[in-house]
Structures are given as structure tokens and as C-alpha cells.
Scaffold this active site. Sequence first.
Site, PDB file in Angstrom:
ATOM      1  CE1 TYR A 116      13.096  32.544   4.836  1.00 55.29           C
ATOM      2  CE2 TYR A 116      12.586  29.842   4.899  1.00 55.29           C
ATOM      3  CZ  TYR A 116      12.306  31.142   4.100  1.00 55.29           C
ATOM      4  OH  TYR A 116      12.435  31.375   3.106  1.00 55.29           O
ATOM      5  CE  LYS A 163      -0.203  -0.053   5.253  1.00 59.36           C
ATOM      6  NZ  LYS A 163      -1.479  -1.243   5.996  1.00 59.36           N
TER       7      LYS A 163
HETATM    8  C1  LIG Z   1      -0.642  -1.560   6.644  1.00 58.10           C
HETATM    9  C2  LIG Z   1      -0.838  -3.035   7.486  1.00 58.10           C
HETATM   10  C3  LIG Z   1      -0.402  -3.906   7.002  1.00 58.10           C
HETATM   11  C4  LIG Z   1       1.569  -3.398   7.092  1.00 58.10           C
HETATM   12  O1  LIG Z   1       1.960  -3.489   8.572  1.00 58.10           O
HETATM   13  P1  LIG Z   1       3.034  -3.640   8.708  1.00 58.10           P
HETATM   14  O2  LIG Z   1       3.418  -3.278  10.287  1.00 58.10           O
HETATM   15  O3  LIG Z   1       4.239  -2.206   7.843  1.00 58.10           O
HETATM   16  O4  LIG Z   1       3.992  -5.210   7.892  1.00 58.10           O
HETATM   17  C5  LIG Z   1      -0.908  -5.977   7.669  1.00 58.10           C
HETATM   18  N1  LIG Z   1      -1.620  -5.502   7.703  1.00 58.10           N
HETATM   19  C6  LIG Z   1      -3.531  -4.495   7.538  1.00 58.10           C
HETATM   20  C7  LIG Z   1      -4.912  -4.370   8.296  1.00 58.10           C
HETATM   21  C8  LIG Z   1      -2.298  -3.109   7.878  1.00 58.10           C
HETATM   22  O5  LIG Z   1      -3.523  -2.259   7.858  1.00 58.10           O
END
Ligand SMILES: *Cc1c(COP(=O)(O)O)cnc(C)c1O
Length: 375
Positions: A268, A47
Site C-alpha cells: 500500500y 490476567k
Molecule cells: C500485571 C500485574 C502484575 C504482573 O506484572 P508483570 O510485570 O507482568 O510481572 C503484578 N501485580 C500487579 C498489581 C499487576 O497489575
Amino acid sequence: MTMSLAPGAWPADRAGATLTIDLAAIAANYRLLGERAAGAVCAPVVKADAYGLGAARVAPVLEAAGARDFFVAHVDEGIALRRYVSPDVRITILHGPRPGAVDDCVRHDLRPVLNSMEQLASWRQAAGRHGRRLAAALQVDSGMSRFGLSPHDVRAIAADRSLLAGIDTDLVISHLACADDPANPASAAQRAQFRHLASMLPRAPLSLAASSGIFLGEGYHFDLVRPGAALYGVAPTAAAPNPLHPVVRLRAHVMQIRDIAPGDGVGYGLTYRAAAPRRIATIATGYADGFARQGASRGCAWLDDIRLPVVGRISMDSLALDISDVPDSRLSPDMTVDLIGPRRGVDAVAEAAGTIGYEILTALGHRYHRDYIAA
Ligand SMILES: *Cc1c(COP(=O)(O)O)cnc(C)c1O
């Protein structure tokens, strides 16, 4: 015009910094996680454009390393991912479809995670509309209060299986809230609740662990694990050594070097004032590139083994480093320094900025030249 280039397409000499992404390290991390969770399917989470690193480049490498099951958050991410992996790869949408995107899920062969009775109903109706059974994962809320069917919903489904009419439940998942802290008793409580809720649903493979959960041990692996951050080198357990390979290196160019006198200010607001003669380098990376203004006072870069503290406020496109400790012989025009690198990985950068490695990766800007090391 260069502004219209796709992310990552900036030629090296036109960008302020080079982000090196080690695809071989991602593949090695995938294998390492698969070994830790031997017996379970290792299903990568890509994702947010593979946590900012580029799903188009990362997903094929994970597929070549053996991944057949991928997770993304949104329907659009799933549609994009379809282009980068083989047709037989299964893509699961963690958020499930919003009502207007149900048919997109069917059309692009995306398996939704159904998180609510509303999503369950719309997937059931889609199965009716398309005249065939549709696969789905069900998420149960085992205690995080974020996504998933409540215990009340699960009891309703147990009492009335017609709520699942037309749906093949081929995975049941939940998510741990405190997995990065092995001492936290919440994980065991969530696991017990997960087992209890899953026992009321159709028998299906189970999945509870993301990256950190894998390191809680075999008792958390079930049938499928869903690592994201650990693939990209983020430490899975806060207080333990990181067993994963570093994946990113960020080298920024020095644009100018100047010597300043006691009392001179930098940046700044002139929030930094030199107490003694200092040598200051201005480098071509700023908060628009993902380097947050907060935490600047604790930030630093490295030139090989020499620590270069950030001084003053971070600007949109630049920041200033105190390079007084660098011998003249090691200064050169257009030289680079490491903002993320061997001396200071993603987790250390995050700690200085008061955040977590996940946020550093996903905030990495799109102005860097991206250099992928082949797997
Ligand atoms: C983002 C997510 C993962 C992966 O999590 P990590 O901590 O990055 O390994 C797995 N399951 C769900 C439901 C997630 O939202």
C-alpha cells in the site's frame, strides 16, 4: 464455518501462521522465579488470558509446577480461571469487584484486592449480607498513583478498625512503577512507603514485587511475589541479559515469491521502491494478527540464520519480506519463516515496533494455529 472456531482451534493448514507456546518453558520459568524469590510464595499472574497465551492451557501447567495462588485482573477472568484449576487454588482479582460483581466474587470464591474505600465498604457489606467473614487483599498506593488506598485512607482505617468489620485482611500489596530499572531510586522510596503504610494495617503477609521486582533482590520479595511477564519469557530488566526461557515462536507461511525490478514498488502506498533487482516474499501475517504497522520499517523475519527485512507497509493479513539473500536451494513452496523465534525474541520484536514485550504478547492475534509444547 471456520470463523466460529474457538481461539487456537484453527487447523495448522488453514491458518497463515503457527504460534508455538512452550508450556515446559513456562514451568521452567516458574521454577526459576521461585528460586530467585526463595522464601516467598510465587503466585503467577495469568490476567489477559495468560498474557495472550491461553490461561486454559497455562494455568494447569503452573498449578502442576506448584502454584497455589493465582492473580487475574477482572472478575470474569477469575470465574473463567476457576474451571482450569483445582478448587483449593486461591484466585485473587487485582482490580477488585465493580459494585455489581461483588456477589459473583463471593459465589465463585474469588478474593478481591480492595483498592479504594468504596470497594472496602462494598466488601464489608457483602460480609454482613452473607453472614460470614470474607478474605480480602488490600492494596496501598506506595507512589505509582494508579491503584490502591491512599495514605489518607490508610490512616482512616488505622483510626477506625470497624472499617474492616467482617473482612479478613490476609494480604497487603502494592506495585512498583520503575522496577525494570534497578538504578532508579523510586523503587526504594516505594518500598519504604509500602512498609510504612502496611504497618498501620492489620498484620498480614506482604507483596510488592512483580516480575521485575523479583530481580531487584531479596529486599523486595516480602512474603509473596506476583510474576506475570517473566513467566512468558519477557525480559525483567531492560539493560541486563534475560535469564528466562523463551516461550513463544511464531512461524508464518510464505504465500508468494516474486522478483522485482529497480523502481518497482511494494505494498500500500508503494512506500518501498526497489533500488536494485530484489526478490520479495509475501507472508500470511498482518496487523490483524498483532503485527503493528508502526515499526514495520525496522521489522524483520528470519529464515534460520538469514535476516529478512520487512519492506513496505504491513497489510491487514499479510506483509512483505526482502528474501534476496536466501539461496534458491533454500526456497520451497509453503515454507515458513520466523517472525518471533530463536534469532529474534519477543523483546527484540517489541523494540523494533517501539513497544514492550508485554504488548507484543497480548496483541498476538487469534487467527494463528496454536501448537502447545507439553510441559
Ligand atoms: C500485571 C500485574 C502484575 C504482573 O506484572 P508483570 O510485570 O507482568 O510481572 C503484578 N501485580 C500487579 C498489581 C499487576 O497489575
